[in-house]
Structure formats: C-alpha cells, structure tokens
Design a protein around this motif. Structure first.
Motif, PDB file in Angstrom:
ATOM      1  N   VAL A   1      -8.029  -1.721   0.342  1.00 34.61           N
ATOM      2  CA  VAL A   1      -9.212  -1.755   1.199  1.00 34.61           C
ATOM      3  C   VAL A   1      -9.867  -3.123   1.081  1.00 34.61           C
ATOM      4  O   VAL A   1     -10.334  -3.504   0.002  1.00 34.61           O
ATOM      5  CB  VAL A   1     -10.213  -0.645   0.807  1.00 34.61           C
ATOM      6  N   SER A   2      -9.876  -3.857   2.186  1.00 36.15           N
ATOM      7  CA  SER A   2     -10.462  -5.205   2.209  1.00 36.15           C
ATOM      8  C   SER A   2      -9.880  -6.071   1.099  1.00 36.15           C
ATOM      9  O   SER A   2     -10.601  -6.821   0.421  1.00 36.15           O
ATOM     10  CB  SER A   2     -11.989  -5.126   2.075  1.00 36.15           C
ATOM     11  N   GLY A   3      -8.581  -5.963   0.914  1.00 37.30           N
ATOM     12  CA  GLY A   3      -7.893  -6.777  -0.082  1.00 37.30           C
ATOM     13  C   GLY A   3      -8.007  -6.273  -1.508  1.00 37.30           C
ATOM     14  O   GLY A   3      -7.435  -6.871  -2.428  1.00 37.30           O
ATOM     15  N   GLU A   4      -8.715  -5.156  -1.733  1.00 37.24           N
ATOM     16  CA  GLU A   4      -8.894  -4.619  -3.074  1.00 37.24           C
ATOM     17  C   GLU A   4      -8.086  -3.336  -3.230  1.00 37.24           C
ATOM     18  O   GLU A   4      -8.081  -2.477  -2.350  1.00 37.24           O
ATOM     19  CB  GLU A   4     -10.374  -4.326  -3.321  1.00 37.24           C
TER      20      GLU A   4
ATOM     21  N   GLU B   1       0.832  -1.198   0.000  1.00 33.93           N
ATOM     22  CA  GLU B   1       0.000   0.000   0.000  1.00 33.93           C
ATOM     23  C   GLU B   1       0.870   1.252   0.000  1.00 33.93           C
ATOM     24  O   GLU B   1       1.875   1.327   0.720  1.00 33.93           O
ATOM     25  CB  GLU B   1      -0.915   0.000   1.222  1.00 33.93           C
TER      26      GLU B   1
END
Length: 289
Positions: A222-225, A194
């Motif tokens: 965000v949440s793996g995305e 990130e």
C-alpha cells in the motif's frame, strides 16, 4: 497389559493412602514439564513434577468400542511452571501427556496408567481446565490421501520438495508499525511481489512473541509500504522493531504450483477432477459441446 510392581500392587490391595498422580507433559518444541496432585514435589523418571500448580484430575472414561475416551485436568497458572502466556501462544497445543500413579513414599513404585494429548483448554482467571484426549482420538481424525483438485500436502514438506530456504521463497524483516490487532507494516520485504507471502508462514525471531509462528492471511503493498495481515492476534503485544522470518505461501492450486514454484512433478492434487459446476450442469439447446 500394564506391568504393576508387586510392591505397588500390594499397596493397592491394602488400600494404602500414599498414592498420588503425576502428569508429564511433552510439548511439540521438546520442552518437558511435570506436575502432581501431591502436596510436595516428586521426581518421576528424572522429571521434577511440581505440586505448586494445584493439579487435580477428573475420573477418566473408557469404553469397549472405538469411541474417544478422555478425562480432564485442572490447575492454576504459575510463573515458574505453566504460564497463561505460553498456553495462549499455543505452546501446549497437542502436547503429549503421560499420567502416572506413584507411591509418594517411594517414587520408584509407579505405573503408567494413561497416555494422550492435550485437547481443548478453558481458562477462567488464574485457573484452567484442560481436556485430555486418549489415544483413540487419533481414530477420529482424517488421514490418508484425499481426491481433490487442490494439492494435499504442505508447501516445503518431504512430498512437496520445494526448498523454502531458497532466497526466492524466504525473507526476513521487522515490524515498523501496527495497523491493527493483527495487521502490521513491515520492512525488509520490498523485493517481493504483492501476494507472494499470502498463506505463508511468519515466525517471530524477536520481541515478546519470539519462537511463535503464525499463518499470513494477506500480503499487500500500500503506497509502497508492505503490510501483512495475520490470521490470528498474537498472545503478546507486537512492537516496532520485532524481527521475523517469513516463507512464501501457496493456495495449493495447480496453476500456482506450476507458475510460482515450477513444481508440477510433485503436485499432489487432481486438477482434472470434475468440480461442482460440472456436476450440476445440464445440456442447453444450441450450446457448443
């Protein structure tokens, strides 16, 4: 000093009305376009100058000192010449413009009267007005090396020397969903940490914005995305499946240069220069030195 053909000078002296102005625009991507205020197309130096866009120009201002001179041109958008989409996409930003005075009855009789770059553009409906900035405009721009704590060069250029083609600093992917006007969910970047592409450069390789590049404001997971926020909305709509390439970002600090790129030998800032906190600090009794 301008060299004016004797035949053209004779027509100027006689007050002939067979004169027209032509503008040859060279964009930074190498595309060359020509326009004229005559009522028929003209060919100047092998460039077809189109009359269909209704180009007109204001009188140029010039000064004896070093202040900026300039003028304006006005015209209409045309699907086969100058489009609103290209203008909004920034393809004409800082384009070079050469202004020629031409005898339309004999286009071999011509003289270059001005060179400059395209400045501010104002749009209103299907018409536009563009500022032409003279060569003196360059004297008003900051140039040279500045003494700052942060690096003063761009990541990957000849002074930085980081190889952005390296797989560690380069990625590609595609849009999976739009999260907002300039926020996209993407695939293909799952192997990067990130923030790796924050302040990086995204160039579209597919979709309506193909060929356009934009700076990345934020790279989050965000949440793996993976989500990317862009600094500006694109001129054309972004759709799922649009492809892109992206390069790593740099905040130009010494720590990032050292830890992310191992490139301190080419760091072009002055990290030890005193900052604002040092300048406004004052001695405190009992405080350590």
């Amino acid at each position: 000093m301008r060299s004016i053909p004797s035949a053209l000078q004779a027509k100027l002296d006689s007050g002939a009305t067979t004169l027209a102005r032509c503008w040859i625009v060279t964009r930074r991507d190498g595309v060359v376009l020509g326009f004229t205020d005559h009522d028929c197309d003209l060919s100047v130096g092998g460039v077809a100058c189109r009359a269909a866009t209704g180009f007109t120009a204001s009188e140029a201002t010039s000064r004896f000192d070093l202040s900026v001179d300039g003028s304006e041109i006005s015209g209409a958008f045309s699907d086969d010449a100058l489009t609103e989409a290209d203008l909004a996409a920034g393809r004409y930003d800082a384009a070079e413009i050469a202004t020629w005075l031409v005898d339309w009855s004999d286009v071999a009789l011509k003289v270059l009267i001005a060179r400059g770059t395209l400045g501010e553009v104002r749009r209103e409906g299907q018409a536009f007005t563009a500022e032409l900035r003279g060569l003196a405009d360059a004297l008003a721009q900051d140039s040279g090396r500045l003494f700052t704590a942060r690096c003063g060069v761009d990541l990957g250029d000849g002074k930085c020397r980081v190889n952005l083609a390296d797989a560690a600093y380069h990625g590609s992917g595609a849009v999976t969903a739009m999260e907002g006007t300039s926020i996209i969910a993407v695939s293909g970047l799952g192997g990067f940490a990130e923030g790796w592409f924050t302040a990086g450069r995204l160039a579209w390789t597919g979709g309506a914005n193909i060929g356009i590049a934009v700076e990345v404001k934020q790279h989050r997971i965000v949440s793996g995305e993976v989500r990317l926020s862009l600094w500006q909305a694109m001129a054309e709509p972004i759709a799922a499946g649009d492809g892109f390439t992206i390069t790593a970002g740099c905040d130009k600090s010494f720590a990032t240069c050292r830890d992310r790129f191992a490139n301190t030998a080419n760091f072009r800032g002055f990290p030890q220069i005193p900052g604002n906190d040092f300048v406004v600090s004052y001695p405190v009794p009992g405080a350590g030195g």
